[in-house]
Enzyme design. Structure first.
Site, PDB file in Angstrom:
ATOM      1  N   CYS A   1       0.829  -1.203   0.000  1.00 12.49           N
ATOM      2  CA  CYS A   1       0.000   0.000   0.000  1.00 12.49           C
ATOM      3  C   CYS A   1       0.874   1.268   0.000  1.00 12.49           C
ATOM      4  O   CYS A   1       1.758   1.416  -0.826  1.00 12.49           O
ATOM      5  CB  CYS A   1      -0.954  -0.039   1.193  1.00 12.49           C
ATOM      6  N   THR A   2       0.660   2.168   0.944  1.00 12.67           N
ATOM      7  CA  THR A   2       1.371   3.449   0.938  1.00 12.67           C
ATOM      8  C   THR A   2       2.793   3.358   1.466  1.00 12.67           C
ATOM      9  O   THR A   2       3.487   4.367   1.526  1.00 12.67           O
ATOM     10  CB  THR A   2       0.606   4.491   1.772  1.00 12.67           C
TER      11      THR A   2
END
Length: 320
Positions: A105-106
Site C-alpha cells: 500500500c502506501t
C-alpha cells in the site's frame, strides 16, 4: 536450505493489516519442512508503535540492530503522510542491502521518499497513484494492478493486496502447492494475478447522478451479452445517441464503449475462473460474439489469451 529472513518495518501510524496480512502468510510457510521464514519486526528505536487503528505493536528490536534481511517489507499507513526523516534515512541507507524489497500500500511513499524507486515500475493504493506520480516523476506508477514485480522490487496496492503479493512471493520461493495450502488456511484465493485490476468496472467508473443513466449502467452490468451499442443504450435512457454519449461520459468518466468493454472483460474473467462453461459459450454470453473477438480483447487488456488465463486461474475443471 537456510531460512529466508523477513524484516518488517514498524512505525507510528502503520496500517495493522499491512503488517499482519503478509506476516501471517510468511508464518504459514513454517508448517512445511524447509519452507519457513525467519520473521522479525523492528521500529526505529525498538519501542512499541501504535497503528492507525489504535492497536499497539511491540517490535522484536530496533532497526539499527537488525541484520540485512533477505526480504525487507515496508507496510503502509497514515504514518507515511508525514514520515519520520530518520526512518526515511534508514531506508535510504539499508534497503539496498536487502535481496528483495517489498512495500504494501502506501509504504511505497517511504521508498520513493528515500529515492529507491526512480526508474522502477510500481503500484500503490489507487487513491494515491496520482500523488505518487506527481511528486516522484522518475517513478513509473501503474494504478491498475494489485501488485507489481520489477526485479528485486515488489509493490502492492491497498491492504489485502499485500496478502496476494506475499502469497506470490511464497510461491516464488517454495512452489505453488505450499502457497496454495497457506491460502486455503487463511481462507483466501491464490488465483488473483498481479495484473488483476484493483477495482471492478462498476467501481472504477463513477455512478451516474441521473436515474436514467444509472439504470443503463445497471443494465449493462446485468446484460453483457445484449446489444450494447450507443444507439441501443441511448434508447433505454430515452436520449438521443449524441446526448447520451456525452452525458454518460460526463457523469461516469468513461465513454459508453469503454464501460461496456470493461464490464464484458470482467464478466468473461469471472466465468473463466469460476464456471465450467466453454470458451465459445462464454464469448457469446459476454457479448463478444466469437472466440476470436474475446481473444483479442484479452490479449489487449491482459496480455494473455482466454484459454491460458483459465489454465492459470480457474478454480474447477472446465468443459473445454
Amino acid at each position: 536450505m537456510a531460512q529466508r529472513s523477513v524484516l518488517v518495518v514498524l512505525y507510528d501510524g502503520v496500517q495493522s493489516l499491512d503488517v499482519t496480512g503478509p506476516v501471517e502468510v510468511f508464518a504459514g510457510a513454517s508448517h512445511f519442512p524447509g519452507a519457513g521464514y525467519a520473521l522479525r519486526t523492528a521500529s526505529l528505536d525498538g519501542a512499541p508503535v501504535r497503528t492507525s487503528s489504535g492497536l499497539v505493536l511491540v517490535p522484536d528490536g530496533a532497526l539499527a540492530d537488525a541484520e540485512p534481511p533477505h526480504t525487507l517489507l515496508v507496510p503502509g499507513g497514515e504514518g507515511t503522510r508525514a514520515p519520520d526523516s530518520a526512518l526515511v534515512d534508514w531506508l535510504r541507507a539499508h534497503a539496498p542491502r536487502a535481496e528483495r524489497l517489498v512495500s504494501v500500500c502506501t509504504g511505497v511513499l517511504l521508498l520513493a521518499g528515500a529515492g529507491l524507486l526512480d526508474g522502477h515500475r510500481v503500484t500503490t493504493h489507487w487513491t494515491l497513484c496520482d500523488h505518487l506520480a506527481r511528486n516522484h516523476p522518475a517513478v513509473e506508477v501503474d494504478p491498475d494492478p494489485i501488485f507489481v514485480r520489477d526485479g528485486r522490487l515488489a509493490t502492492s496496492a491497498g491492504v489485502t493486496a499485500g496478502i496476494d503479493l506475499a502469497l506470490a512471493l511464497v510461491e516464488e520461493d517454495h512452489g505453488r502447492d505450499i502457497a496454495l495450502s497457506i491460502a486455503r488456511h487463511l481462507v483466501v484465493f491464490l488465483r488473483r494475478p498481479g495484473n488483476q485490476a484493483q477495482f471492478s468496472a462498476q467501481l472504477t467508473a463513477q455512478t451516474a447522478r441521473r436515474e436514467p443513466l444509472r439504470e443503463v449502467q445497471h443494465w449493462i452490468t446485468e446484460n453483457p451479452g445484449e446489444d450494447l451499442c450507443v444507439e441501443a443504450l441511448a434508447a433505454r435512457a430515452r436520449l438521443s445517441p449524441r446526448h447520451f454519449a456525452r452525458a454518460f461520459q460526463a457523469e461516469t468518466g468513461l465513454t459508453p464503449g469503454r464501460y461496456v468493454d470493461r464490464v464484458r472483460l470482467e464478466q468473461a474473467r469471472r466465468l473463466l475462473e469460476d464456471s465450467t462453461d466453454g470458451v465459445t459459450g462464454i464469448s457469446r454470453a459476454c457479448g463478444y460474439g466469437t472466440t476470436e473477438a474475446m481473444r483479442r480483447a484479452f490479449v489487449k487488456a491482459l496480455g494473455t489469451a482466454p484459454a491460458e488465463y483459465r489454465r492459470r486461474f480457474r478454480t474447477r475443471p472446465a468443459t473445454d
